[in-house]
Design an enzyme around this catalytic site. Structure first.
Site, short mmCIF file in Angstrom:
data_model
loop_
_atom_site.label_atom_id
_atom_site.label_comp_id
_atom_site.label_asym_id
_atom_site.label_seq_id
_atom_site.Cartn_x
_atom_site.Cartn_y
_atom_site.Cartn_z
N CYS A 78 4.44 0.30 -7.85
CA CYS A 78 5.16 -0.90 -7.44
C CYS A 78 6.18 -1.25 -8.51
CB CYS A 78 4.19 -2.06 -7.25
SG CYS A 78 4.98 -3.59 -6.73
N CYS A 99 0.86 -1.18 0.00
CA CYS A 99 0.00 0.00 0.00
C CYS A 99 0.90 1.24 0.00
CB CYS A 99 -0.90 -0.04 1.24
SG CYS A 99 -2.54 0.61 0.95
N CYS A 104 -4.09 -0.37 -3.06
CA CYS A 104 -4.46 0.98 -3.45
C CYS A 104 -3.87 1.26 -4.82
CB CYS A 104 -4.00 2.01 -2.43
SG CYS A 104 -2.21 2.20 -2.31
#
Length: 136
Positions: free
Chosen positions: A90, A12, A83
């Site tokens: 990422c 997250c 999220c």
């Protein structure tokens, strides 16, 4: 025959709320797995997340907010982003690592009365619980 342990990483933005709740439930419902959570940033463990999980009988107060660890990330079997920010930012992972995205509202950003905020945390918690219980 030994069954290999599944390594799961919940990601997250700040690793303070949603990913922490997911880690807590995953440890409860899938104790045979290697579970961690992390964030793009460290925001500290959100006290409302701790309370919301305690309301469901789970203590996550010992968990800590951490940054993404590339070694753990690239050795994971499953990466779950909770999220859009984490999903978008990422690091790119090899195709052999399964990635799943759970687009969950950030209850920490809800404004209103204490009751409305508590309800938002409970709603997110309950969704995460269902998602984690359904992981295989």
């Amino acid at each position: 025959m030994t069954i290999p342990k599944l390594q799961v990483y919940f990601l997250c933005t700040g690793n303070s709320c949603r990913s922490q709740m997911a880690e807590g439930y995953a440890r409860k419902y899938h104790p045979e797995w290697d579970i961690q959570s992390a964030g793009l940033e460290k925001h500290g463990l959100n006290p409302r997340a701790v309370q919301t999980m305690a309301d469901d009988g789970l203590d996550i107060s010992h968990q800590v907010s951490t940054l993404i660890d590339d070694d753990y990330l690239f050795s994971s079997d499953l990466i779950i982003t909770l999220c859009g920010d984490a999903n978008d930012k990422c690091p790119v992972t090899p195709s052999n690592i399964k990635r799943v995205h759970w687009d969950l509202e950030d209850p920490a950003k809800i404004t209103g009365t204490e009751e409305e905020i508590a309800q938002a945390f409970a709603k997110t918690r309950d969704l995460i619980k269902i998602y984690v219980q359904n992981l295989e």
